[in-house]
Motif scaffolding. Structure first.
Motif, PDB file in Angstrom:
ATOM      1  N   ARG B 120       0.847  -1.165   0.000  1.00  0.00           N
ATOM      2  CA  ARG B 120       0.000   0.000   0.000  1.00  0.00           C
ATOM      3  C   ARG B 120       0.890   1.223   0.000  1.00  0.00           C
ATOM      4  N   TRP B 121       0.555   2.232  -0.804  1.00  0.00           N
ATOM      5  CA  TRP B 121       1.318   3.475  -0.831  1.00  0.00           C
ATOM      6  C   TRP B 121       0.579   4.548  -0.051  1.00  0.00           C
ATOM      7  N   VAL B 124       3.759  11.131   2.590  1.00  0.00           N
ATOM      8  CA  VAL B 124       4.327  11.634   3.839  1.00  0.00           C
ATOM      9  C   VAL B 124       3.331  12.639   4.419  1.00  0.00           C
ATOM     10  N   ASP B 125       3.379  12.820   5.735  1.00  0.00           N
ATOM     11  CA  ASP B 125       2.440  13.763   6.365  1.00  0.00           C
ATOM     12  C   ASP B 125       2.745  15.210   5.989  1.00  0.00           C
ATOM     13  N   ASP B 207       8.598  15.882   7.256  1.00  0.00           N
ATOM     14  CA  ASP B 207       9.152  14.535   7.103  1.00  0.00           C
ATOM     15  C   ASP B 207      10.106  14.421   5.918  1.00  0.00           C
ATOM     16  N   VAL B 228      15.019  13.345   8.442  1.00  0.00           N
ATOM     17  CA  VAL B 228      13.969  13.511   7.430  1.00  0.00           C
ATOM     18  C   VAL B 228      14.490  12.910   6.123  1.00  0.00           C
ATOM     19  N   GLY B 229      13.615  12.701   5.170  1.00  0.00           N
ATOM     20  CA  GLY B 229      14.041  12.320   3.838  1.00  0.00           C
ATOM     21  C   GLY B 229      14.462  13.566   3.070  1.00  0.00           C
ATOM     22  N   SER B 383       9.635  12.978  -8.561  1.00  0.00           N
ATOM     23  CA  SER B 383       8.326  12.470  -8.974  1.00  0.00           C
ATOM     24  C   SER B 383       7.405  12.376  -7.776  1.00  0.00           C
ATOM     25  N   LEU B 385       6.443   9.758  -6.451  1.00  0.00           N
ATOM     26  CA  LEU B 385       6.933   8.702  -5.557  1.00  0.00           C
ATOM     27  C   LEU B 385       7.864   9.246  -4.481  1.00  0.00           C
ATOM     28  N   MET B 388       5.975   9.803  -1.374  1.00  0.00           N
ATOM     29  CA  MET B 388       5.164   8.683  -0.892  1.00  0.00           C
ATOM     30  C   MET B 388       6.083   7.590  -0.365  1.00  0.00           C
ATOM     31  N   LYS B 389       5.512   6.681   0.399  1.00  0.00           N
ATOM     32  CA  LYS B 389       6.248   5.511   0.823  1.00  0.00           C
ATOM     33  C   LYS B 389       5.308   4.330   0.856  1.00  0.00           C
ATOM     34  N   ARG B 390       5.906   3.145   0.810  1.00  0.00           N
ATOM     35  CA  ARG B 390       5.156   1.906   0.627  1.00  0.00           C
ATOM     36  C   ARG B 390       5.217   1.085   1.916  1.00  0.00           C
ATOM     37  N   THR B 391       4.097   0.563   2.322  1.00  0.00           N
ATOM     38  CA  THR B 391       4.043  -0.375   3.446  1.00  0.00           C
ATOM     39  C   THR B 391       3.708  -1.745   2.875  1.00  0.00           C
TER      40      THR B 391
END
Lengths: 433, 433
Positions: B120-121, B124-125, B207, B228-229, B383, B385, B388-391
């Motif tokens: 699931r993608w 970030v908050d 984040d 952070v990223g 992009s 992505l 976003m991050k994937r769980t």
């Protein structure tokens, strides 16, 4: 004893904030030493790698013997017991099947102006996989790093694994063979990272380096980042279990210990709706520690960093979990899907009481290389995408340039980038002749 | 004069290798200064940020005035000329439409053992966008960073932009408003990065931090990475044009200059199948430089880092291009699709002579934040992505655990991780009762 917290306590917010910001690992500062090793490898190549290997791994190495030969790999792999080989094969097949579904799609379309737009994914040419020697030599990590690279289509897959005193690890070599590694070198540490990033006469450079390692390896990866791509720098492992009282306390206790046994700095947290169940789990941990082989590691981890948090309801649990952003999250509750829908940050979720986290370490299919230290807020576990990159595509027609070119000229002018504007305007002028 | 190379020359390999490894930028070592600034912001929060802003940007700032108010944004945006606003709107709409197609799909399936697997993608908050002040303040960069974040679903989008002497940039504020930025602060430099990463009383932490900046900003981003990223640390811009002789030399000359005018360290390279055409382009560059507004920047870039390479055929051109792995690649040839199919490494490809690279900087749709310094070998442009991050998700049934659990126990045993094995075995024992 681990910490016991309850959201009903007056000091909960303070204690939970302290738990979140707890410093679990004091990485030794080896950056100067690593800088020197990298400089030496860049200057002296193979000779530096061999000298450092003799010094750190205590066996004679020459450029000619650096690569582990196919015959050595075959001989070592032949020593693996059939049941171990079968288990590795089960794991490899499941990891491959899961990661094959991650292959991204290329896209191309024509917009309303007639312009063709899109993108295309492709693999890196060469990837380097670092595998630590000694205690933390895990064949499962070889599968988890190498298989996504091969699924991505990486043609050249290099592995470096230190062999202290020259001793080969049969399971690691078998896992490498099984997952399509194309070259294996018996070198480790910062010198292996430097050799893969910059190349030597024996080892051609790679484009991306992944895999776990000690402080030297982590510092070397940080330093070569930019020259090559790297995966994340992993911190100590973590698990968060959210459990209602309808669970066997012993199962949850072992699940918590399965992270704690990794590392004295690992962290295992239980969030439960039932304080008595939380106490029962803590008691079960204590009982299990009596006989656990790695109690000398798991015990200190649980004592120093473990926590049992009692909450009013599962909604509260999901909110705390999202603040923790755990690497591994087990949902041992009656309706794990409903709870999972409330989770916004986690590396991997294990749903229901029949899904212990350890399944995900080996044979579940998803990757076990996951974001630690709350970085699941912004990053993801290792995947096929880590070994690929995207090229964007655009093709204008005269008509589409006529439609959108003037806006580009206007913006270029506003940014005082005259040549940008001229490059579009010169073409528009031709069309308007 | 730029370098002229030909693959027919005896010394080509040596000269091409030298071109590839040319060091174009000597970043000043500001790391100690940046470490001190970050420490100060962590210790003193808003007060440190205000003090540093007064010192570097020469205007009085208090925590109360740090945020640019909606009224200020509206007033500034109102100053933008209607044609500039329309151009920004065209760009924003096209960038949004392109990036909406990048939204990844969630996946879930049941395997042959009955286990449910998937991922699931999620966004970030909170993301923080850095926008440089001064010369390199580009409203287009605001669109290129903010729109992908909003498309990803990021709820809180913070922007920091220094305002030297307190002067606001209307186009930048309008671009921010247009692309959904939710908070704007008039601060810059390493102090802005530290404030976004660690938070102050006025600025809640984010984040992920993206956006270009000077050496201080780049060093600060490297230092807060992990907390952070961050996006990539971009180097000076580059363009490679592959052109056959069926082109207007002046068009190609302006395209080369559109990168050269960015920065004295920028690099513009032409690869052509026709040496005479290459000379004609070089002559056209010289002619254009006579009147170019930014000739003082574009001239040194072209002189020091520019190159014209003659090749035998387009196949040879594609091979050299893949070794360069350019940020921007223009294919000004009769069949650009055929040539594009041979390109394995490039940030963005612009196909055909009606697609000048500058279109991609503003209104094409693809992102203009792209990998530099040969990093297109292993990384991609900005992009959706990136925000976003994937769980990953796994749910075992008793039956699936019975099918694959024993392999996990076997592997855990081989890795001497007893609790891992026990967590699976305890459940298998229940099933086998």
């Amino acid at each position: 004893m681990p910490q016991f917290l309850s959201t009903a306590d007056a000091d909960f917010d303070t204690r939970f904030a302290a738990l979140l910001s707890m410093k679990r690992e004091e990485a030794p500062d080896v950056d100067d030493a690593v800088a020197a090793i990298i400089a030496e490898v860049r200057a002296r190549g193979d000779d530096a790698v061999c000298d450092l290997t003799i010094r750190f791994d205590r066996f004679a190495l020459t450029p000619e013997t650096m690569r582990i030969t196919d015959a050595e790999i075959a001989a070592a792999a032949g020593q693996v017991a059939p049941l171990d080989r079968a288990a590795l094969e089960t794991a490899a097949a499941r990891i491959r099947a899961y990661h094959e579904r991650q292959l991204p799609r290329d896209e191309q379309w024509t917009d309303e102006t007639g312009a063709t737009l899109g993108w295309r994914w492709g693999p890196v040419d060469a990837a380097g996989l670092y595998v630590p020697g000694g205690l933390a030599t895990y064949p499962s990590s070889v599968l988890m790093n190498a298989i996504p690279a091969r699924v991505a289509g990486v043609g050249r897959l290099v592995m470096c694994v230190p062999t202290p005193d020259g001793v080969l690890n049969p399971m690691v070599l078998l896992a490498a063979q099984m997952s399509g590694v194309t070259e294996i070198y018996r070198i480790g540490g910062a010198q292996a990272i430097a050799a893969m990033a910059y190349g030597t006469d024996t080892i051609a450079p790679v484009d991306k380096i992944t895999g776990p390692g000690n402080a030297f390896v982590a510092a070397a990866k940080r330093r070569v980042f930019g020259r090559v791509g790297i995966d994340m720098i992993a911190g100590p492992s973590e698990i968060l279990v959210i459990a209602d009282s309808d669970n066997d306390p012993d199962w949850i206790a072992i699940d918590l210990l399965s992270q704690a046994e990794h590392d004295e700095s690992a962290q295992s947290i239980l969030i439960t709706t039932d304080a008595a169940f939380g106490q029962a789990v803590a008691d079960a941990v204590t009982a299990r520690l009596e006989s656990l082989e790695r109690a000398n590691i798991a015990g200190p981890s649980w004592r120093d960093f473990g926590a049992v948090i009692t909450v009013g309801d599962l909604d509260e649990a999901s909110k705390l979990s999202n603040r923790i952003a755990p690497e591994h999250l087990e949902l041992a509750v009656a309706d794990p899907e409903a709870l999972s829908d409330k989770i916004t940050h986690a590396g991997a979720i294990f749903l229901g009481q029949w899904t212990p986290e350890a399944i995900g370490d080996y044979v579940g299919g998803p990757n076990h290389v996951l974001p630690t230290a709350r970085s699941a807020r912004f990053s993801s576990g290792l995947s096929v995408l880590d070994f690929m990159k995207r090229t964007t595509l655009a093709r204008m027609t005269p008509e589409s340039l006529r439609a959108i070119g003037p806006a580009a000229v206007r913006l270029a002018t506003s940014e005082s980038l005259q040549a940008h504007g001229l490059s579009v305007q010169a073409r528009l002028d031709r069309l308007n002749r």
